[in-house]
Design a protein around this motif. Structure first.
Motif, PDB file in Angstrom:
ATOM      1  N   VAL A  21       0.832  -1.201   0.000  1.00 54.59           N
ATOM      2  CA  VAL A  21       0.000   0.000   0.000  1.00 54.59           C
ATOM      3  C   VAL A  21       0.867   1.252   0.000  1.00 54.59           C
ATOM      4  O   VAL A  21       0.616   2.220  -0.746  1.00 54.59           O
ATOM      5  N   THR A  22       1.923   1.244   0.827  1.00 51.33           N
ATOM      6  CA  THR A  22       2.813   2.406   0.879  1.00 51.33           C
ATOM      7  C   THR A  22       3.505   2.635  -0.459  1.00 51.33           C
ATOM      8  O   THR A  22       3.602   3.780  -0.937  1.00 51.33           O
ATOM      9  N   SER A  28       2.424   1.760  -3.361  1.00 51.39           N
ATOM     10  CA  SER A  28       1.428   2.204  -4.344  1.00 51.39           C
ATOM     11  C   SER A  28       1.171   3.699  -4.224  1.00 51.39           C
ATOM     12  O   SER A  28       1.057   4.414  -5.234  1.00 51.39           O
ATOM     13  N   VAL A  29       1.088   4.177  -2.987  1.00 57.63           N
ATOM     14  CA  VAL A  29       0.882   5.617  -2.788  1.00 57.63           C
ATOM     15  C   VAL A  29       2.082   6.404  -3.301  1.00 57.63           C
ATOM     16  O   VAL A  29       1.929   7.462  -3.947  1.00 57.63           O
ATOM     17  N   VAL A  30       3.276   5.885  -3.029  1.00 56.79           N
ATOM     18  CA  VAL A  30       4.487   6.568  -3.513  1.00 56.79           C
ATOM     19  C   VAL A  30       4.511   6.599  -5.039  1.00 56.79           C
ATOM     20  O   VAL A  30       4.824   7.641  -5.653  1.00 56.79           O
ATOM     21  N   LEU A  31       4.175   5.481  -5.661  1.00 57.71           N
ATOM     22  CA  LEU A  31       4.159   5.427  -7.123  1.00 57.71           C
ATOM     23  C   LEU A  31       3.107   6.357  -7.706  1.00 57.71           C
ATOM     24  O   LEU A  31       3.295   6.921  -8.791  1.00 57.71           O
ATOM     25  N   GLY A  48      -5.346   0.299  -7.850  1.00 62.20           N
ATOM     26  CA  GLY A  48      -6.656  -0.211  -7.463  1.00 62.20           C
ATOM     27  C   GLY A  48      -6.624  -1.689  -7.127  1.00 62.20           C
ATOM     28  O   GLY A  48      -7.320  -2.139  -6.197  1.00 62.20           O
ATOM     29  N   SER A  49      -5.818  -2.477  -7.846  1.00 60.92           N
ATOM     30  CA  SER A  49      -5.699  -3.913  -7.556  1.00 60.92           C
ATOM     31  C   SER A  49      -5.051  -4.148  -6.195  1.00 60.92           C
ATOM     32  O   SER A  49      -5.460  -5.051  -5.450  1.00 60.92           O
ATOM     33  N   VAL A  50      -4.052  -3.340  -5.857  1.00 64.85           N
ATOM     34  CA  VAL A  50      -3.399  -3.485  -4.557  1.00 64.85           C
ATOM     35  C   VAL A  50      -4.376  -3.187  -3.423  1.00 64.85           C
ATOM     36  O   VAL A  50      -4.493  -3.945  -2.447  1.00 64.85           O
ATOM     37  N   MET A  54      13.062   4.674  -2.315  1.00 64.42           N
ATOM     38  CA  MET A  54      12.766   3.688  -1.284  1.00 64.42           C
ATOM     39  C   MET A  54      13.941   3.494  -0.329  1.00 64.42           C
ATOM     40  O   MET A  54      13.751   3.082   0.824  1.00 64.42           O
ATOM     41  N   ALA A  55      15.156   3.762  -0.791  1.00 59.72           N
ATOM     42  CA  ALA A  55      16.329   3.528   0.055  1.00 59.72           C
ATOM     43  C   ALA A  55      16.739   4.747   0.864  1.00 59.72           C
ATOM     44  O   ALA A  55      17.252   4.608   1.981  1.00 59.72           O
ATOM     45  N   ILE A  56      16.519   5.944   0.321  1.00 58.69           N
ATOM     46  CA  ILE A  56      16.988   7.156   0.999  1.00 58.69           C
ATOM     47  C   ILE A  56      16.345   7.355   2.384  1.00 58.69           C
ATOM     48  O   ILE A  56      17.051   7.709   3.345  1.00 58.69           O
ATOM     49  N   PRO A  57      15.044   7.133   2.555  1.00 56.65           N
ATOM     50  CA  PRO A  57      14.487   7.313   3.909  1.00 56.65           C
ATOM     51  C   PRO A  57      15.137   6.432   4.960  1.00 56.65           C
ATOM     52  O   PRO A  57      15.352   6.876   6.101  1.00 56.65           O
ATOM     53  N   ASP A  58      15.462   5.197   4.613  1.00 59.53           N
ATOM     54  CA  ASP A  58      16.134   4.329   5.583  1.00 59.53           C
ATOM     55  C   ASP A  58      17.522   4.840   5.926  1.00 59.53           C
ATOM     56  O   ASP A  58      17.987   4.727   7.074  1.00 59.53           O
TER      57      ASP A  58
END
Length: 326
Positions: A78-79, A81-84, A124-126, A191-195
């Protein structure tokens, strides 16, 4: 610009196809209007990029820790999908701003809308998959069983679709061939920078955490740069150029059939070739009368001699006293 007048799935779906969700995902998330790969080597690089992107999406730390949870995977989906939903249009918008000198947005309207439809269909599928698993706990046993089966079908459908979309990145290759590697690079780094900023190494040591967090985006970036370079060198496709200003693509070279082997007559040991033609002809081509004793020449031994085989004189002479005489 790619014309997309064909149907979405290309007529490949049947009623039996819905028994296999990965077949439906292949038809839905890799529709017929997405252009085929230009080069086998570029296609091979794309497969490697898909694997690296899958590693970035799932996270190697989940397998290292041995704590892979299905609910956590749904939350991450879900996360992501929102980012995309925000990242993909933003990146494409930046590239449209870069391309403004080479053409207009109207020229790319159709492939842009199709890519947006594919993005919304996946998101929507996710959400539908997560909703099915969430509602299963609020109903009775029978309803929970039915919703669980539907959720499992959707889960396989979404995972197979994510694998397809990692390669074509929501069909953006129909807009520009260099957009899929660009979007893959931007997504994996985001996806990697926040970590890295928060220092969340997911329970791993500093060395392993940095290795597993940066391994996937660095790999995807290297492969994407190599893919973009090959597109530029072999086909003249530059990322900064508007798709309408790019040269027409040359079709991939078709493999040519090898030349046939040299003809070798049968039964010719040591390369000896017998003389061709009439073996009974005169060596210099001039006719000559056959010898009287030739087996097929005109003579007394010729089997097709027009003369009767018997002498006209009867074999027995008429003598007095001969009972067979005249």
């Amino acid at each position: 610009m790619i014309r997309t007048s064909r149907s979405w799935t290309g007529g490949t779906l049947t009623a039996r196809s819905f028994l296999k969700p990965h077949h439906v995902a292949r038809a839905v998330f890799h529709p017929s209007w997405i252009p085929q790969s230009l080069d086998p080597s570029v296609d091979q690089l794309k497969k490697i990029r898909v694997i690296a992107g899958a590693v970035a999406a799932l996270g190697v730390y989940s397998f290292v820790q041995g704590g892979f949870a299905f609910d956590e995977m749904l939350e991450n989906a879900v996360t992501a999908s929102v980012v995309l939903f925000f990242l993909t249009p933003f990146t494409v918008g930046v590239m449209l701003f870069v391309w403004r000198r080479g053409g207009t947005v109207r020229q790319l309207k159709e492939p842009l809308l199709n890519s947006l439809k594919l993005l919304l269909l996946f998101i929507g599928s996710v959400f539908a998959t997560v909703l099915l698993f969430t509602l299963g706990d609020t109903f009775g046993v029978l309803s929970k069983f039915v919703l669980s089966l539907a959720g499992l079908w959707m889960a396989v459908f979404v995972m197979a679709g994510a694998f397809r979309l990692t390669g074509n990145f929501f069909g953006t290759a129909a807009v520009h061939r260099c957009l899929p590697p660009l979007l893959a690079t931007v997504t994996t780094w985001l996806m990697a920078i926040p970590d890295l900023i928060t220092g969340d190494l997911h329970g791993l040591s500093l060395t392993l955490g940095i290795l597993f967090i940066l391994g996937a985006p660095v790999t995807v970036t290297a492969i994407s740069l190599l893919e973009t370079r090959r597109l530029k060198q072999r086909y003249g496709i530059r990322l900064a150029a508007h798709p309408a200003s790019l040269p027409p693509l040359r079709p991939p070279a078709q493999p040519t059939a090898p030349p046939p082997p040299p003809y070798t007559p049968p039964y010719t040991p040591n390369g000896f070739v017998p003389p061709q033609g009439n073996p009974y002809a005169h060596p210099h081509g001039a006719p000559h009368p056959p010898s009287p004793g030739a087996p097929y020449g005109p003579g007394p031994h010729h089997p097709y001699d027009p003369r009767p085989p018997y002498h006209p004189q009867p074999p027995y002479t008429t003598r007095p006293g001969n009972p067979y005489g005249g």
